[in-house]
Every structure is written in structure tokens, then in C-alpha cells.
Design a protein around this motif. Sequence first.
Motif, PDB file in Angstrom:
ATOM      1  N   PHE A  58      23.243  -2.074  15.413  1.00  0.00           N
ATOM      2  CA  PHE A  58      22.140  -1.284  14.843  1.00  0.00           C
ATOM      3  C   PHE A  58      21.248  -2.142  13.950  1.00  0.00           C
ATOM      4  O   PHE A  58      20.013  -2.054  14.009  1.00  0.00           O
ATOM      5  N   ILE A  59      21.868  -3.004  13.129  1.00  0.00           N
ATOM      6  CA  ILE A  59      21.104  -3.870  12.233  1.00  0.00           C
ATOM      7  C   ILE A  59      20.206  -4.818  13.022  1.00  0.00           C
ATOM      8  O   ILE A  59      19.020  -4.996  12.710  1.00  0.00           O
ATOM      9  N   VAL A  60      20.768  -5.436  14.078  1.00  0.00           N
ATOM     10  CA  VAL A  60      19.987  -6.355  14.923  1.00  0.00           C
ATOM     11  C   VAL A  60      18.828  -5.612  15.570  1.00  0.00           C
ATOM     12  O   VAL A  60      17.697  -6.105  15.643  1.00  0.00           O
ATOM     13  N   SER A  61      19.090  -4.397  16.052  1.00  0.00           N
ATOM     14  CA  SER A  61      18.043  -3.597  16.696  1.00  0.00           C
ATOM     15  C   SER A  61      16.897  -3.317  15.727  1.00  0.00           C
ATOM     16  O   SER A  61      15.720  -3.468  16.081  1.00  0.00           O
ATOM     17  N   VAL A  62      17.246  -2.939  14.495  1.00  0.00           N
ATOM     18  CA  VAL A  62      16.219  -2.643  13.497  1.00  0.00           C
ATOM     19  C   VAL A  62      15.396  -3.885  13.175  1.00  0.00           C
ATOM     20  O   VAL A  62      14.157  -3.830  13.080  1.00  0.00           O
ATOM     21  N   LEU A  63      16.070  -5.029  13.018  1.00  0.00           N
ATOM     22  CA  LEU A  63      15.367  -6.269  12.698  1.00  0.00           C
ATOM     23  C   LEU A  63      14.408  -6.669  13.820  1.00  0.00           C
ATOM     24  O   LEU A  63      13.275  -7.104  13.564  1.00  0.00           O
ATOM     25  N   LEU A  64      14.856  -6.528  15.068  1.00  0.00           N
ATOM     26  CA  LEU A  64      13.988  -6.856  16.197  1.00  0.00           C
ATOM     27  C   LEU A  64      12.791  -5.914  16.253  1.00  0.00           C
ATOM     28  O   LEU A  64      11.655  -6.337  16.525  1.00  0.00           O
ATOM     29  N   GLN A  65      13.041  -4.639  16.005  1.00  0.00           N
ATOM     30  CA  GLN A  65      11.948  -3.672  16.014  1.00  0.00           C
ATOM     31  C   GLN A  65      10.927  -3.982  14.919  1.00  0.00           C
ATOM     32  O   GLN A  65       9.714  -3.923  15.149  1.00  0.00           O
ATOM     33  N   LEU A  66      11.419  -4.306  13.732  1.00  0.00           N
ATOM     34  CA  LEU A  66      10.517  -4.639  12.622  1.00  0.00           C
ATOM     35  C   LEU A  66       9.708  -5.895  12.929  1.00  0.00           C
ATOM     36  O   LEU A  66       8.513  -5.970  12.665  1.00  0.00           O
ATOM     37  N   GLY A  67      10.383  -6.915  13.497  1.00  0.00           N
ATOM     38  CA  GLY A  67       9.685  -8.149  13.833  1.00  0.00           C
ATOM     39  C   GLY A  67       8.578  -7.917  14.841  1.00  0.00           C
ATOM     40  O   GLY A  67       7.462  -8.436  14.703  1.00  0.00           O
ATOM     41  N   CYS A  68       8.881  -7.116  15.864  1.00  0.00           N
ATOM     42  CA  CYS A  68       7.860  -6.821  16.867  1.00  0.00           C
ATOM     43  C   CYS A  68       6.739  -5.969  16.283  1.00  0.00           C
ATOM     44  O   CYS A  68       5.561  -6.132  16.642  1.00  0.00           O
ATOM     45  N   ALA A  69       7.082  -5.050  15.381  1.00  0.00           N
ATOM     46  CA  ALA A  69       6.063  -4.217  14.749  1.00  0.00           C
ATOM     47  C   ALA A  69       5.099  -5.065  13.931  1.00  0.00           C
ATOM     48  O   ALA A  69       3.878  -4.827  13.944  1.00  0.00           O
ATOM     49  N   VAL A  70       5.642  -6.038  13.212  1.00  0.00           N
ATOM     50  CA  VAL A  70       4.785  -6.959  12.455  1.00  0.00           C
ATOM     51  C   VAL A  70       3.857  -7.712  13.404  1.00  0.00           C
ATOM     52  O   VAL A  70       2.671  -7.902  13.127  1.00  0.00           O
ATOM     53  N   HIS A  71       4.394  -8.134  14.554  1.00  0.00           N
ATOM     54  CA  HIS A  71       3.579  -8.845  15.538  1.00  0.00           C
ATOM     55  C   HIS A  71       2.463  -7.947  16.063  1.00  0.00           C
ATOM     56  O   HIS A  71       1.328  -8.407  16.299  1.00  0.00           O
ATOM     57  N   VAL A  72       2.765  -6.659  16.269  1.00  0.00           N
ATOM     58  CA  VAL A  72       1.750  -5.704  16.731  1.00  0.00           C
ATOM     59  C   VAL A  72       0.569  -5.677  15.766  1.00  0.00           C
ATOM     60  O   VAL A  72      -0.598  -5.776  16.172  1.00  0.00           O
ATOM     61  N   VAL A  73       0.863  -5.567  14.477  1.00  0.00           N
ATOM     62  CA  VAL A  73      -0.188  -5.471  13.461  1.00  0.00           C
ATOM     63  C   VAL A  73      -0.973  -6.773  13.370  1.00  0.00           C
ATOM     64  O   VAL A  73      -2.209  -6.778  13.367  1.00  0.00           O
ATOM     65  N   ARG A  74      -0.268  -7.896  13.308  1.00  0.00           N
ATOM     66  CA  ARG A  74      -0.940  -9.189  13.147  1.00  0.00           C
ATOM     67  C   ARG A  74      -1.777  -9.574  14.350  1.00  0.00           C
ATOM     68  O   ARG A  74      -2.807 -10.252  14.211  1.00  0.00           O
ATOM     69  N   SER A  75      -1.335  -9.166  15.533  1.00  0.00           N
ATOM     70  CA  SER A  75      -2.074  -9.543  16.745  1.00  0.00           C
ATOM     71  C   SER A  75      -3.163  -8.543  17.097  1.00  0.00           C
ATOM     72  O   SER A  75      -3.912  -8.753  18.057  1.00  0.00           O
ATOM     73  N   GLY A  76      -3.252  -7.442  16.339  1.00  0.00           N
ATOM     74  CA  GLY A  76      -4.305  -6.462  16.577  1.00  0.00           C
ATOM     75  C   GLY A  76      -4.085  -5.598  17.798  1.00  0.00           C
ATOM     76  O   GLY A  76      -5.045  -4.987  18.318  1.00  0.00           O
ATOM     77  N   ARG A  77      -2.853  -5.464  18.261  1.00  0.00           N
ATOM     78  CA  ARG A  77      -2.571  -4.636  19.423  1.00  0.00           C
ATOM     79  C   ARG A  77      -2.552  -3.149  19.036  1.00  0.00           C
ATOM     80  O   ARG A  77      -2.391  -2.805  17.870  1.00  0.00           O
ATOM     81  N   PRO A  78      -2.702  -2.267  20.026  1.00  0.00           N
ATOM     82  CA  PRO A  78      -2.705  -0.821  19.734  1.00  0.00           C
ATOM     83  C   PRO A  78      -1.445  -0.401  18.981  1.00  0.00           C
ATOM     84  O   PRO A  78      -0.342  -0.839  19.305  1.00  0.00           O
ATOM     85  N   LEU A  79      -1.625   0.477  18.011  1.00  0.00           N
ATOM     86  CA  LEU A  79      -0.509   0.866  17.151  1.00  0.00           C
ATOM     87  C   LEU A  79       0.513   1.740  17.866  1.00  0.00           C
ATOM     88  O   LEU A  79       1.620   1.932  17.338  1.00  0.00           O
ATOM     89  N   TYR A  80       0.174   2.251  19.060  1.00  0.00           N
ATOM     90  CA  TYR A  80       1.176   3.048  19.774  1.00  0.00           C
ATOM     91  C   TYR A  80       2.405   2.211  20.151  1.00  0.00           C
ATOM     92  O   TYR A  80       3.476   2.747  20.397  1.00  0.00           O
ATOM     93  N   TRP A  81       2.208   0.855  20.165  1.00  0.00           N
ATOM     94  CA  TRP A  81       3.352  -0.015  20.432  1.00  0.00           C
ATOM     95  C   TRP A  81       4.449   0.187  19.381  1.00  0.00           C
ATOM     96  O   TRP A  81       5.637   0.092  19.689  1.00  0.00           O
ATOM     97  N   ILE A  82       4.057   0.443  18.161  1.00  0.00           N
ATOM     98  CA  ILE A  82       5.053   0.612  17.102  1.00  0.00           C
ATOM     99  C   ILE A  82       5.922   1.831  17.387  1.00  0.00           C
ATOM    100  O   ILE A  82       7.150   1.787  17.237  1.00  0.00           O
ATOM    101  N   TRP A  83       5.273   2.935  17.836  1.00  0.00           N
ATOM    102  CA  TRP A  83       6.057   4.125  18.163  1.00  0.00           C
ATOM    103  C   TRP A  83       6.980   3.862  19.347  1.00  0.00           C
ATOM    104  O   TRP A  83       8.146   4.298  19.344  1.00  0.00           O
ATOM    105  N   LEU A  84       6.469   3.167  20.336  1.00  0.00           N
ATOM    106  CA  LEU A  84       7.316   2.847  21.486  1.00  0.00           C
ATOM    107  C   LEU A  84       8.512   1.988  21.075  1.00  0.00           C
ATOM    108  O   LEU A  84       9.628   2.182  21.570  1.00  0.00           O
TER     109      LEU A  84
END
Length: 250
Positions: free
Chosen positions: A5-31
Motif C-alpha cells: 500500500f505504501i509503495v502504491s501511494v508513493l507511486l501515485q503521488l510521484g505520477c501526480a506531481v509529474h501530471v502537474v509539472r508537465s501540464g497534463r490534464p488533471l483527470y490523470w490524477i483521478w485516474l
Amino acid sequence: MSLVFIVSVLLQLGCAVHVVRSGRPLYWIWLLLIGSYLAVAVYILVAVIPDMRHDPRGRQVTSKALQAIDPKRRRRELQRKLDIANTVENRRRLAEESLQVGDYVNAQELYQSLLSGMYETDPNFMLGLAQSQAGNNDFVAARDTLERLIAANPTFRSPDGHLLYARCLEEVGETDKALEEYHVLADSYPGEEGRYRYARLLRQVQRAEEARDVLQSQLRRAKAMPGYYRRKEQTWLKAAKLELAQIGDS
């Protein structure tokens, strides 16, 4: 809380940060939040990896990772290029890579093949040949190559070549000449290896007090240097401390 669970959360957070920094659509965060590992895997494939290919820093990280996994990968690529086009540039690249990975026999053959025609006295090729000869423990040949280099290119300057020449003189028993070269390197070489080798040879020829002075000065100087420098030179600084301790015990 499980490790999965911890690894999953960390990966999700890392990808979410990438979504914001790269300017991709925010629906990626929900997915990413809903899809867990599957969504992370998809996002990495469609977004992170392509970005890394176009980002110089990402390419560098990827290259280092591939090199760690398969150290001979670059050498195989360079060999294929040479097989397709036997050019001076392709031979040079393969020679440098062979030298880097410790394939001194192949490096020596390649550098010898380069030293012909208009490149017969090329200083960089001659230095590469000497380095590969020394790597093969043929210090007599390496010394001779470096002396030919000096004679043919009197204005050429290379700290690494100078250090190699001193090492060759030491290995072939020309101790006095080696000490002269190390004495110069103690002040001019951009690192700690020259000072350490000078002190070590002084100790070997029963000049312990001089060796102690060199080592103590070396360690005092290192303390005044920035932390990144000490980390880079830690191998030689540790060796210097050990050498100084042995002088104290003798």
C-alpha cells in the motif's frame, strides 16, 4: 499499513506531481487515485517514458540506468557502428569505450590502428595507446609511447598523461625520475592521486620524514576544500591517511 500500500501511494503521488509539472490534464490524477498500480503503469508508459526521451536530464538518467544494467551495451553499439563504417571517428569512440570498460587489449589494437597517416603522432591517440598499454601492465611500452608523444607534441599538456608517465617511471624502476615527476604533480595535478603517489614513493625509498610532510600537507589542504571535492577524492584521501598511519608505526 502494508508495504504494498505504501509503495502504491508513493507511486501515485510521484505520477501526480509529474501530471502537474508537465501540464497534463488533471483527470490523470483521478485516474491514478482510482486505478492504483494499473493506472501508474499506464501513465509511466504513455507519459513519463516519452518525456524522459525528450528531456536531456531524463536521457542521462536512462542512459546511466541502462549502463548499470548492461555495462557492455554501449560498446556493442559502437562495435556495430564500426562494422558498418570503419571510420577514424568510429574507431576512436570504440577505443575510448574499450579503455573505459577495461578491455585494454582491444583498446590497444584500436589506438595502434589509429596512429597512422595524418594521425601518426596525434597526442590524444598516443595517450590512449599508452593508457591501454599500462592497463595491460606493459609499463615499458607505455613509457616509450609517452616519450614519443612528448617529442612529437612538445606543447601538449595532459595532467593524466603526466601522472601516467610518472607511474610508468616508477614501475620500470626509474625511481629518481619518477620522484621528480611526482614532485611536480604534487602541486599541479587536479586531484589527490599525484600527492599520494609522491608520498608513497618517498616512503618506499626511506625518505619517511618527507613523505610525512607531504601527507600532512595533503590532508590539511583537503580539509579546506569543499565537501564535494573531498567526496570525489575520498579514495586517495583514505589511502593517504593509511599511509600516514603506517609511517607513524614504522
